[in-house]
Scaffold this motif. Structure first.
Motif, PDB file in Angstrom:
ATOM      1  N   UNK A  97       0.852  -1.186   0.000  1.00 52.68           N
ATOM      2  CA  UNK A  97       0.000   0.000   0.000  1.00 52.68           C
ATOM      3  C   UNK A  97       0.889   1.239   0.000  1.00 52.68           C
ATOM      4  N   UNK A  98       0.575   2.202  -0.827  1.00 51.59           N
ATOM      5  CA  UNK A  98       1.357   3.449  -0.887  1.00 51.59           C
ATOM      6  C   UNK A  98       0.870   4.389   0.221  1.00 51.59           C
ATOM      7  N   UNK A  99       1.043   3.905   1.420  1.00 45.79           N
ATOM      8  CA  UNK A  99       0.475   4.591   2.578  1.00 45.79           C
ATOM      9  C   UNK A  99       1.029   6.014   2.734  1.00 45.79           C
ATOM     10  N   UNK A 100       2.342   6.130   2.650  1.00 46.26           N
ATOM     11  CA  UNK A 100       2.956   7.448   2.837  1.00 46.26           C
ATOM     12  C   UNK A 100       2.495   8.424   1.761  1.00 46.26           C
ATOM     13  N   UNK A 101       2.448   7.940   0.523  1.00 45.34           N
ATOM     14  CA  UNK A 101       2.022   8.799  -0.584  1.00 45.34           C
ATOM     15  C   UNK A 101       0.605   9.315  -0.367  1.00 45.34           C
ATOM     16  N   UNK A 102      -0.267   8.406  -0.024  1.00 43.89           N
ATOM     17  CA  UNK A 102      -1.671   8.800   0.122  1.00 43.89           C
ATOM     18  C   UNK A 102      -1.870   9.692   1.334  1.00 43.89           C
ATOM     19  N   UNK A 103      -1.116   9.409   2.387  1.00 44.65           N
ATOM     20  CA  UNK A 103      -1.207  10.281   3.563  1.00 44.65           C
ATOM     21  C   UNK A 103      -0.676  11.675   3.258  1.00 44.65           C
ATOM     22  N   UNK A 104       0.300  11.731   2.371  1.00 42.71           N
ATOM     23  CA  UNK A 104       0.842  13.035   2.004  1.00 42.71           C
ATOM     24  C   UNK A 104      -0.169  13.824   1.186  1.00 42.71           C
ATOM     25  N   UNK A 105      -0.869  13.119   0.334  1.00 45.18           N
ATOM     26  CA  UNK A 105      -1.816  13.792  -0.572  1.00 45.18           C
ATOM     27  C   UNK A 105      -3.144  14.066   0.134  1.00 45.18           C
ATOM     28  N   UNK A 106      -3.626  13.079   0.851  1.00 43.27           N
ATOM     29  CA  UNK A 106      -4.914  13.210   1.543  1.00 43.27           C
ATOM     30  C   UNK A 106      -4.779  12.760   2.993  1.00 43.27           C
ATOM     31  N   UNK A 107      -4.268  13.610   3.838  1.00 43.14           N
ATOM     32  CA  UNK A 107      -3.999  13.230   5.231  1.00 43.14           C
ATOM     33  C   UNK A 107      -5.261  12.717   5.937  1.00 43.14           C
ATOM     34  N   UNK A 108      -5.130  11.580   6.551  1.00 44.80           N
ATOM     35  CA  UNK A 108      -6.223  11.052   7.369  1.00 44.80           C
ATOM     36  C   UNK A 108      -7.249  10.242   6.610  1.00 44.80           C
ATOM     37  N   UNK A 109      -7.216  10.336   5.291  1.00 44.93           N
ATOM     38  CA  UNK A 109      -8.267   9.689   4.495  1.00 44.93           C
ATOM     39  C   UNK A 109      -8.236   8.169   4.607  1.00 44.93           C
ATOM     40  N   UNK A 110      -7.076   7.613   4.341  1.00 50.23           N
ATOM     41  CA  UNK A 110      -6.953   6.152   4.300  1.00 50.23           C
ATOM     42  C   UNK A 110      -7.351   5.516   5.627  1.00 50.23           C
ATOM     43  N   UNK A 111      -6.859   6.104   6.678  1.00 50.31           N
ATOM     44  CA  UNK A 111      -7.158   5.568   8.010  1.00 50.31           C
ATOM     45  C   UNK A 111      -8.648   5.666   8.309  1.00 50.31           C
ATOM     46  N   UNK A 112      -9.235   6.792   7.944  1.00 48.28           N
ATOM     47  CA  UNK A 112     -10.660   7.000   8.223  1.00 48.28           C
ATOM     48  C   UNK A 112     -11.520   5.992   7.478  1.00 48.28           C
ATOM     49  N   UNK A 113     -11.113   5.650   6.283  1.00 54.81           N
ATOM     50  CA  UNK A 113     -11.900   4.698   5.496  1.00 54.81           C
ATOM     51  C   UNK A 113     -11.688   3.282   5.998  1.00 54.81           C
ATOM     52  N   UNK A 114     -10.439   2.894   6.169  1.00 58.11           N
ATOM     53  CA  UNK A 114     -10.153   1.491   6.493  1.00 58.11           C
ATOM     54  C   UNK A 114     -10.489   1.136   7.932  1.00 58.11           C
ATOM     55  N   UNK A 115     -10.655   2.166   8.734  1.00 57.55           N
ATOM     56  CA  UNK A 115     -11.091   1.926  10.110  1.00 57.55           C
ATOM     57  C   UNK A 115     -12.429   1.199  10.124  1.00 57.55           C
ATOM     58  N   UNK A 116     -13.242   1.458   9.116  1.00 59.73           N
ATOM     59  CA  UNK A 116     -14.592   0.894   9.097  1.00 59.73           C
ATOM     60  C   UNK A 116     -14.724  -0.282   8.145  1.00 59.73           C
ATOM     61  N   UNK A 117     -13.632  -0.675   7.496  1.00 60.95           N
ATOM     62  CA  UNK A 117     -13.714  -1.776   6.528  1.00 60.95           C
ATOM     63  C   UNK A 117     -13.998  -3.087   7.232  1.00 60.95           C
ATOM     64  N   UNK A 118     -14.891  -3.852   6.672  1.00 57.14           N
ATOM     65  CA  UNK A 118     -15.202  -5.174   7.211  1.00 57.14           C
ATOM     66  C   UNK A 118     -16.170  -5.136   8.372  1.00 57.14           C
ATOM     67  N   UNK A 119     -17.169  -4.256   8.287  1.00 54.93           N
ATOM     68  CA  UNK A 119     -18.169  -4.207   9.354  1.00 54.93           C
ATOM     69  C   UNK A 119     -19.448  -4.882   8.896  1.00 54.93           C
TER      70      UNK A 119
END
Lengths: 119, 119
Positions: A97-119
């Motif tokens: 996962x290009x975690x650093x890249x995405x966090x640089x471009x959209x801070x907080x986005x990835x974490x906010x989405x994946x926090x709820x994945x698989x509910x």
DNA sequence: GACAGAAGTTCGGAAATATGGAAGTATTGA
DNA sequence: TCAATACTTCCATATTTCCGAACTTCTGTC
């Protein structure tokens, strides 16, 4: 297979399917959302993040009976959205996962989405 | 147009297109992402949140030259994903973002996504 | 080396979905 | 009653997704 040149009758062909990953600036919000708007892709990214962050395509697959072409397609979508980076490692592929890249471009986005994945 | 009853030869028809909104439990992450994975819908939701949170369909449209049927379709997608609530107000419709509902189901998600909308 | 097997990709046709023009439906105001 | 407004629904076309089949590439074994 694209023939790029010919030297002394022998064609030099570059078949290395070197994957094209978008640059940081080319990663869009709508693109990321579209890529993650599929339950299977959501689970793939989640598996990559949780389970070592560096899995082959089959290892990251949500279930084993999914067709190869479908799986390959999902990874292509994730790649073109800028969510993952794929490199060849022998016969298999390494996906991260290009975690650093995405966090640089959209801070907080990835974490906010994946926090709820698989509910 | 659904005919529900008949009284003295006069059919009472309920045409009120009372929109169906999903219950909280039926709102899914993939559904929300899919609905927001379109630049136009992203702008619509952003406009609703910023500009009063209660706009008609045409007022929330990103640009005026967009066909009506397309616009109507986008609002239907947002509605069925559980992102907005639509009610009739005279000839126009009132659209509001179901902010509290979505925050209850997926805390932090909406804000994290819309923070980056329109970049 | 040649061959088999493993891991993915590409191709192509069928199924699902999106787009937008035309016509229809409520509601308001004249 | 009539026209206008603000949508929705219908439907034909365009686009996208899904997946089986065939292909490529790499590795290990003989």
């Amino acid at each position: 297979m694209e023939v790029l040149n010919e030297v002394k009758g022998a064609s030099i062909s570059f078949s290395m399917v070197q994957f094209v990953h978008p640059a940081l600036a080319d990663i869009t919000l709508a693109g990321i959302l579209a890529a993650l708007a599929d339950p299977m892709r959501l689970r793939i990214v989640k598996a990559l993040l949780e389970d070592g962050d560096c899995l082959s395509c089959t290892a990251a697959a949500p279930c084993p009976e999914i067709p190869k072409s479908t799986l390959s397609n999902h990874f292509r979508v994730l790649r073109e959205a800028g969510l993952i980076r794929t490199s060849k490692k022998g016969v298999a592929h390494r996906n991260t996962v290009r975690e650093a890249d995405i966090n640089a471009r959209f801070p907080g986005l990835l974490k906010a989405i994946l926090k709820h994945a698989g509910e």
